[in-house]
Design an enzyme around this catalytic site. Structure first.
Site, PDB file in Angstrom:
ATOM      1  N   GLU A  70       0.823  -1.209   0.000  1.00 30.19           N
ATOM      2  CA  GLU A  70       0.000   0.000   0.000  1.00 30.19           C
ATOM      3  C   GLU A  70       0.861   1.266   0.000  1.00 30.19           C
ATOM      4  OE1 GLU A  70      -4.256  -0.229   1.925  1.00 30.19           O
ATOM      5  OE2 GLU A  70      -2.964   0.988   3.210  1.00 30.19           O
ATOM      6  N   HIS A 127       8.301 -26.455   1.694  1.00 30.47           N
ATOM      7  CA  HIS A 127       7.653 -27.628   1.071  1.00 30.47           C
ATOM      8  C   HIS A 127       6.503 -27.210   0.177  1.00 30.47           C
ATOM      9  CE1 HIS A 127      10.073 -30.154   3.724  1.00 30.47           C
ATOM     10  NE2 HIS A 127       9.921 -29.149   4.578  1.00 30.47           N
ATOM     11  N   LYS A 149     -14.198   1.025  -3.236  1.00 29.43           N
ATOM     12  CA  LYS A 149     -15.069   1.444  -2.116  1.00 29.43           C
ATOM     13  C   LYS A 149     -16.307   2.160  -2.661  1.00 29.43           C
ATOM     14  CE  LYS A 149     -11.382   1.904   1.348  1.00 29.43           C
ATOM     15  NZ  LYS A 149     -10.707   2.777   2.345  1.00 29.43           N
TER      16      LYS A 149
HETATM   17  O1  LIG Z   1      -8.649   2.618   9.682  1.00 26.54           O
HETATM   18  P1  LIG Z   1      -9.641   2.738   8.587  1.00 26.54           P
HETATM   19  O2  LIG Z   1      -9.924   4.144   8.181  1.00 26.54           O
HETATM   20  O3  LIG Z   1     -10.909   1.982   8.904  1.00 26.54           O
HETATM   21  O4  LIG Z   1      -8.996   2.066   7.261  1.00 26.54           O
HETATM   22  C1  LIG Z   1      -8.641   0.711   7.269  1.00 26.54           C
HETATM   23  C2  LIG Z   1      -7.688   0.422   6.147  1.00 26.54           C
HETATM   24  O5  LIG Z   1      -8.328   0.700   4.894  1.00 26.54           O
HETATM   25  C3  LIG Z   1      -7.402   1.382   4.033  1.00 26.54           C
HETATM   26  O6  LIG Z   1      -7.760   2.715   4.003  1.00 26.54           O
HETATM   27  C4  LIG Z   1      -7.440   0.786   2.655  1.00 26.54           C
HETATM   28  O7  LIG Z   1      -8.725   0.719   2.189  1.00 26.54           O
HETATM   29  C5  LIG Z   1      -6.055   1.196   4.676  1.00 26.54           C
HETATM   30  O8  LIG Z   1      -5.128   2.157   4.289  1.00 26.54           O
HETATM   31  C6  LIG Z   1      -6.410   1.246   6.139  1.00 26.54           C
HETATM   32  O9  LIG Z   1      -5.406   0.702   6.925  1.00 26.54           O
END
Ligand SMILES: O=P(O)(O)OC[C@H]1O[C@](O)(CO)[C@@H](O)[C@@H]1O
Length: 431
Positions: free
Chosen positions: A271, A292, A403
């Site tokens: 990331e 393995h 998202k």
């Molecule tokens: O802590 P949050 O805002 O719920 O995000 C959880 C995770 O989702 C992300 O934003 C990725 O979608 C990560 O960078 C982060 O660690």
């Protein structure tokens, strides 16, 4: 942590990185270190993460978890950086408290945990930096409902860690729940050494000071040269090898207790560095188990990998009983720990002999101090690598598309991304 990059150096057999190019790279490391130090001094977004050993207050965390310190089972409801740091620490260390990390929304899996655990003796640790992550909020609503159905007052058994504002902050305020703040300027994947990673560690009774002392000791090693700083040696070598074709980084700890650490590393590396068509693909592996399954590929497959080993010098050992089977006599004279160490040495040498670059990271043992150093060291290695790649290490814009599409598909608003989902090209091959 100590880092040995010897097996990453170029040899007749290995396309690794030459000592001379590492020395040339060291001037870039010095410049990057100046940038990092400036970012830390000015508490800039992202760089502030490397100040956590001095910022995180263990007493504040212990005070906040006091109401649930008696929990026999702790549900941590969070995902990505809001789960992996805590899981790395608590899965690596022994505790009487069982920890369950609900970092997926698989209904059968979530239900199986809620049905097998008596919720009277359980507590909820809900963590989200943004406070808006769908998976975390959905799971929290499900878990809360399960507590209510079991007649347990969830407001008495819940702690929240989130940002200054957002739905989760509002909920914490509305129900006057014990809560902690995700420190400003600290992205999720760099927050293990803050309340985000340490609430679960506190409930499990782990030594928070030792975690931070280990991290602080690693912080002291940050100097402007990869030949003096283990973290920078690792970050620079991984970067240099990627530039020479090692686009895959297989993280292979030789300790079951560090399996979750490899997951944490995968998020950190992917990331942070996966941007602008760049980045090194992390792969989670485990020694000796994956000797393995994966070793055939690591040794005889494409020369596109760096294999990163994590070893420990000390730990609990167990003798292998004598046997009257003569072929196995060599085992009867050894212990499991000696077998593990021999397998590691042999595997490391087998890759070197095949010209496959690999790096060894050594820990004294798996305890809070060494874990704090490892987490901090790898974060600093990642920040340095981000400077060398010239990418924005601390953002992750590419995750937003899915998202938005998810929210659109669930009626959570108009999103062109959701429409694009319907345009899927199909070529189905049915049984
Ligand atoms: O802590 P949050 O805002 O719920 O995000 C959880 C995770 O989702 C992300 O934003 C990725 O979608 C990560 O960078 C982060 O660690």
């Amino acid at each position: 942590m100590n880092v040995d990059i010897g097996n990453a150096l170029a040899t007749v057999a290995s396309p690794g990185v030459s000592r001379a190019s590492l020395e040339r790279l060291d001037s870039q490391v010095a410049a990057a270190h100046e940038r990092i130090e400036r970012g830390m001094e000015n508490r800039e977004h992202g760089y502030e993460s490397l100040n956590l050993p001095q910022r995180t207050d263990p007493d504040e965390i212990r005070a906040a978890v006091e109401p649930i310190a008696d929990a026999e089972v702790l549900f941590t409801v969070g995902i990505g950086g809001s789960s992996l740091g805590a899981a790395t620490i608590t899965n690596a260390l022994e505790s009487d408290t069982e920890t369950v990390f609900l970092d997926n929304v698989d209904p059968e899996w979530v239900t199986s945990h809620l049905e097998r655990i008596s919720l009277e003796n359980a507590a909820i640790n809900v963590v989200s930096r943004s406070g808006t992550t769908a998976e975390t909020l959905a799971n929290f609503l499900v878990v809360r409902d399960a507590f209510e159905s079991a007649g347990v007052d969830w407001t008495e058994r819940t702690i929240v860690t989130t940002g200054e504002a957002g739905p989760l902050r509002d909920l914490a305020n509305r129900h006057d729940l014990p809560s902690l703040k995700v420190p400003d300027g600290v992205p999720g994947r760099f927050s293990a050494l803050s309340a985000v990673g340490m609430v679960a560690a506190a409930v499990c009774g782990h030594d928070l000071e030792a975690l931070l002392e280990g991290a602080a000791a690693e912080r002291e090693t940050l100097t402007g040269s990869l030949f003096e700083c283990p973290a920078y040696a690792y970050g620079a070598t991984a970067y240099a090898l990627d530039k020479r074709g090692a686009g895959v980084n297989a993280m292979m700890p030789y300790a079951e207790s560090l399996e979750t650490y490899a997951e944490w590393f995968a998020q950190l590396w992917a990331e942070s560095l996966g941007k602008d068509g760049l980045g090194q693909t992390p792969v989670r592996a485990l020694g000796v188990t994956d000797q393995h399954s994966q070793l055939q590929l690591y040794r005889a497959g494409p020369r596109d990998k760096l294999v990163t080993f994590i070893t420990t010098q000390e730990g609990t050992d167990r003798g292998i009983p004598e046997t009257d089977v003569s072929e196995l006599a060599y085992l009867g004279d050894a212990t499991l720990g000696e077998l593990l160490a021999a397998e590691f040495e042999a595997t490391e040498a087998s890759l070197a002999a095949a010209g496959q670059p690999n790096v060894r990271i050594e820990l004294e043992r798996v305890d809070e101090y060494e874990l704090g150093g490892l987490l901090y060291g790898m974060e600093a290695a990642c920040v340095l690598a981000g400077e060398l790649y010239s990418v924005n290490t601390f953002e992750q814009p590419a995750v937003e598309w899915a998202k938005k599409a998810t929210r659109g598909l669930l009626g959570g608003g108009e999103f062109e991304e959701a429409e694009a989902v319907a345009d899927k090209t199909e070529l189905r091959v049915e049984r």
